[in-house]
Design a protein around this motif. Structure first.
Motif, PDB file in Angstrom:
ATOM      1  N   PRO A 111       0.787  -1.230   0.000  1.00 31.50           N
ATOM      2  CA  PRO A 111       0.000   0.000   0.000  1.00 31.50           C
ATOM      3  C   PRO A 111       0.823   1.286   0.000  1.00 31.50           C
ATOM      4  O   PRO A 111       0.273   2.368  -0.207  1.00 31.50           O
ATOM      5  CB  PRO A 111      -0.824  -0.108   1.284  1.00 31.50           C
ATOM      6  CG  PRO A 111      -0.047  -1.014   2.171  1.00 31.50           C
ATOM      7  CD  PRO A 111       0.659  -1.969   1.258  1.00 31.50           C
ATOM      8  N   GLY A 112       2.117   1.201   0.255  1.00 31.04           N
ATOM      9  CA  GLY A 112       2.952   2.396   0.209  1.00 31.04           C
ATOM     10  C   GLY A 112       2.502   3.448   1.196  1.00 31.04           C
ATOM     11  O   GLY A 112       2.465   3.222   2.402  1.00 31.04           O
ATOM     12  N   TYR A 113       2.155   4.633   0.689  1.00 31.94           N
ATOM     13  CA  TYR A 113       1.778   5.765   1.536  1.00 31.94           C
ATOM     14  C   TYR A 113       0.324   5.722   2.000  1.00 31.94           C
ATOM     15  O   TYR A 113      -0.101   6.584   2.761  1.00 31.94           O
ATOM     16  CB  TYR A 113       2.046   7.078   0.797  1.00 31.94           C
ATOM     17  CG  TYR A 113       3.529   7.297   0.581  1.00 31.94           C
ATOM     18  CD1 TYR A 113       4.341   7.734   1.617  1.00 31.94           C
ATOM     19  CD2 TYR A 113       4.113   7.035  -0.654  1.00 31.94           C
ATOM     20  CE1 TYR A 113       5.705   7.910   1.434  1.00 31.94           C
ATOM     21  CE2 TYR A 113       5.475   7.211  -0.848  1.00 31.94           C
ATOM     22  CZ  TYR A 113       6.260   7.646   0.194  1.00 31.94           C
ATOM     23  OH  TYR A 113       7.609   7.813   0.016  1.00 31.94           O
ATOM     24  N   GLY A 114      -0.461   4.746   1.538  1.00 33.69           N
ATOM     25  CA  GLY A 114      -1.813   4.575   2.064  1.00 33.69           C
ATOM     26  C   GLY A 114      -2.932   5.216   1.269  1.00 33.69           C
ATOM     27  O   GLY A 114      -4.089   5.188   1.697  1.00 33.69           O
ATOM     28  N   ILE A 115      -2.630   5.773   0.107  1.00 31.29           N
ATOM     29  CA  ILE A 115      -3.694   6.382  -0.700  1.00 31.29           C
ATOM     30  C   ILE A 115      -4.720   5.329  -1.103  1.00 31.29           C
ATOM     31  O   ILE A 115      -5.925   5.563  -1.003  1.00 31.29           O
ATOM     32  CB  ILE A 115      -3.091   7.113  -1.915  1.00 31.29           C
ATOM     33  CG1 ILE A 115      -2.445   8.414  -1.426  1.00 31.29           C
ATOM     34  CG2 ILE A 115      -4.137   7.381  -2.980  1.00 31.29           C
ATOM     35  CD1 ILE A 115      -1.699   9.191  -2.477  1.00 31.29           C
ATOM     36  N   THR A 116      -4.265   4.160  -1.519  1.00 29.03           N
ATOM     37  CA  THR A 116      -5.194   3.093  -1.901  1.00 29.03           C
ATOM     38  C   THR A 116      -5.867   2.485  -0.674  1.00 29.03           C
ATOM     39  O   THR A 116      -7.034   2.120  -0.712  1.00 29.03           O
ATOM     40  CB  THR A 116      -4.458   2.012  -2.707  1.00 29.03           C
ATOM     41  OG1 THR A 116      -3.300   1.578  -1.972  1.00 29.03           O
ATOM     42  CG2 THR A 116      -4.015   2.549  -4.062  1.00 29.03           C
ATOM     43  N   THR A 117      -5.142   2.417   0.433  1.00 33.50           N
ATOM     44  CA  THR A 117      -5.691   1.878   1.679  1.00 33.50           C
ATOM     45  C   THR A 117      -6.868   2.730   2.151  1.00 33.50           C
ATOM     46  O   THR A 117      -7.885   2.198   2.599  1.00 33.50           O
ATOM     47  CB  THR A 117      -4.601   1.822   2.765  1.00 33.50           C
ATOM     48  OG1 THR A 117      -3.466   1.137   2.239  1.00 33.50           O
ATOM     49  CG2 THR A 117      -5.097   1.133   4.016  1.00 33.50           C
ATOM     50  N   ARG A 118      -6.728   4.041   2.057  1.00 36.40           N
ATOM     51  CA  ARG A 118      -7.801   4.949   2.471  1.00 36.40           C
ATOM     52  C   ARG A 118      -9.086   4.644   1.677  1.00 36.40           C
ATOM     53  O   ARG A 118     -10.172   4.577   2.229  1.00 36.40           O
ATOM     54  CB  ARG A 118      -7.389   6.403   2.271  1.00 36.40           C
ATOM     55  CG  ARG A 118      -8.447   7.393   2.737  1.00 36.40           C
ATOM     56  CD  ARG A 118      -7.931   8.812   2.825  1.00 36.40           C
ATOM     57  NE  ARG A 118      -6.640   8.969   3.480  1.00 36.40           N
ATOM     58  CZ  ARG A 118      -6.427   8.862   4.791  1.00 36.40           C
ATOM     59  NH1 ARG A 118      -7.431   8.589   5.610  1.00 36.40           N
ATOM     60  NH2 ARG A 118      -5.225   9.019   5.293  1.00 36.40           N
ATOM     61  N   TRP A 119      -8.932   4.441   0.381  1.00 37.34           N
ATOM     62  CA  TRP A 119     -10.088   4.159  -0.467  1.00 37.34           C
ATOM     63  C   TRP A 119     -10.682   2.785  -0.114  1.00 37.34           C
ATOM     64  O   TRP A 119     -11.892   2.650   0.044  1.00 37.34           O
ATOM     65  CB  TRP A 119      -9.671   4.208  -1.940  1.00 37.34           C
ATOM     66  CG  TRP A 119     -10.796   4.104  -2.909  1.00 37.34           C
ATOM     67  CD1 TRP A 119     -11.568   5.130  -3.385  1.00 37.34           C
ATOM     68  CD2 TRP A 119     -11.276   2.914  -3.539  1.00 37.34           C
ATOM     69  NE1 TRP A 119     -12.500   4.637  -4.266  1.00 37.34           N
ATOM     70  CE2 TRP A 119     -12.341   3.278  -4.380  1.00 37.34           C
ATOM     71  CE3 TRP A 119     -10.904   1.560  -3.474  1.00 37.34           C
ATOM     72  CZ2 TRP A 119     -13.042   2.363  -5.156  1.00 37.34           C
ATOM     73  CZ3 TRP A 119     -11.593   0.653  -4.232  1.00 37.34           C
ATOM     74  CH2 TRP A 119     -12.651   1.047  -5.054  1.00 37.34           C
ATOM     75  N   LEU A 120      -9.834   1.779   0.042  1.00 36.95           N
ATOM     76  CA  LEU A 120     -10.311   0.437   0.379  1.00 36.95           C
ATOM     77  C   LEU A 120     -11.011   0.406   1.729  1.00 36.95           C
ATOM     78  O   LEU A 120     -12.028  -0.274   1.904  1.00 36.95           O
ATOM     79  CB  LEU A 120      -9.149  -0.562   0.387  1.00 36.95           C
ATOM     80  CG  LEU A 120      -8.577  -0.953  -0.963  1.00 36.95           C
ATOM     81  CD1 LEU A 120      -7.245  -1.672  -0.787  1.00 36.95           C
ATOM     82  CD2 LEU A 120      -9.555  -1.792  -1.759  1.00 36.95           C
ATOM     83  N   ALA A 121     -10.477   1.134   2.698  1.00 31.72           N
ATOM     84  CA  ALA A 121     -11.057   1.145   4.051  1.00 31.72           C
ATOM     85  C   ALA A 121     -12.491   1.671   4.038  1.00 31.72           C
ATOM     86  O   ALA A 121     -13.279   1.324   4.914  1.00 31.72           O
ATOM     87  CB  ALA A 121     -10.190   1.970   4.988  1.00 31.72           C
ATOM     88  N   GLY A 122     -12.827   2.465   3.054  1.00 29.38           N
ATOM     89  CA  GLY A 122     -14.174   2.994   2.940  1.00 29.38           C
ATOM     90  C   GLY A 122     -15.136   2.092   2.205  1.00 29.38           C
ATOM     91  O   GLY A 122     -16.283   2.478   1.944  1.00 29.38           O
ATOM     92  N   HIS A 123     -14.716   0.882   1.858  1.00 26.32           N
ATOM     93  CA  HIS A 123     -15.573  -0.024   1.083  1.00 26.32           C
ATOM     94  C   HIS A 123     -16.050  -1.243   1.867  1.00 26.32           C
ATOM     95  O   HIS A 123     -16.456  -2.237   1.281  1.00 26.32           O
ATOM     96  CB  HIS A 123     -14.875  -0.413  -0.215  1.00 26.32           C
ATOM     97  CG  HIS A 123     -14.969   0.684  -1.231  1.00 26.32           C
ATOM     98  ND1 HIS A 123     -14.156   1.805  -1.181  1.00 26.32           N
ATOM     99  CD2 HIS A 123     -15.805   0.869  -2.269  1.00 26.32           C
ATOM    100  CE1 HIS A 123     -14.491   2.607  -2.169  1.00 26.32           C
ATOM    101  NE2 HIS A 123     -15.486   2.068  -2.841  1.00 26.32           N
TER     102      HIS A 123
END
Length: 186
Positions: A43-55
């Motif tokens: 996930p690196g810096y978490g940009i994709t994690t932020r989006w996934l966490a909202g799903h």
């Protein structure tokens, strides 16, 4: 895997987050069930994690960089973040409903290491689980951004066969602009 200063700045930028959240992630996960147990690789810096966490899924992440893994834990207390290599996952067989990774495969240091990551994704997926994500298409711009980085581009044309050799079926890729998406079922 190592990234130069320009690349790090891009991967943390609001512009990158907007592109990923509005275009790449919805496109790459269009038919991916994200409501169950989901594993994100790199996930690196978490940009994709932020989006996934909202799903809505039960999200776990594995990040190879110790400092980034620590930052992810601080940013996302509800995500189970592990420091580790996607090619040697610390999970039991058949643990996840979906495994995803976005714009990180080209940072895996060799095609053989990428194949081990694919095999590990298959191992930790439940039967019928989906491995999906996206990566960048090779171009001059892509090469310039990655000067001094670990960069091993993935050929979208050969990826379905590589995924099938590593435990998947129904493997597909689709190019779209500067990116390609992939999906495969265990």
């Amino acid at each position: 895997m190592p990234m130069n200063a320009v690349h790090r700045r891009i991967c943390r930028s609001d512009g990158w987050a907007t592109r990923m959240h509005s275009q790449v992630l919805p496109w790459a996960t269009r038919e991916v069930p994200l409501a169950g147990k989901v594993l994100e690789l790199g996930p690196g810096y978490g940009i994709t994690t932020r989006w996934l966490a909202g799903h809505g899924g039960d999200l776990t992440a594995v990040e190879v960089d110790p400092a980034l893994a620590s930052d992810l834990r601080a940013q996302f207390p509800d995500v189970d973040v592990h420091e580790g290599d996607g090619a040697a996952l610390p999970f039991a067989d058949e643990t996840f409903d979906a495994v995803v990774c976005f714009t990180m495969l080209h940072h895996v240091p060799s095609p053989e290491h990428q194949d081990r990551l694919f095999a590990e994704a298959a191992r930790v997926l439940r039967p019928g689980g989906v491995f999906a994500g996206s990566d960048s298409v090779l171009s001059l711009r892509f090469r310039l951004i990655h000067i001094g980085d670990t960069m091993v581009p993935v050929n979208p044309g050969t990826m379905p066969d590589r995924l099938r050799r590593n435990g998947f079926h129904d493997a597909t890729t689709q190019e779209g602009g500067r990116s390609f998406r992939f999906s495969a079922t265990r």
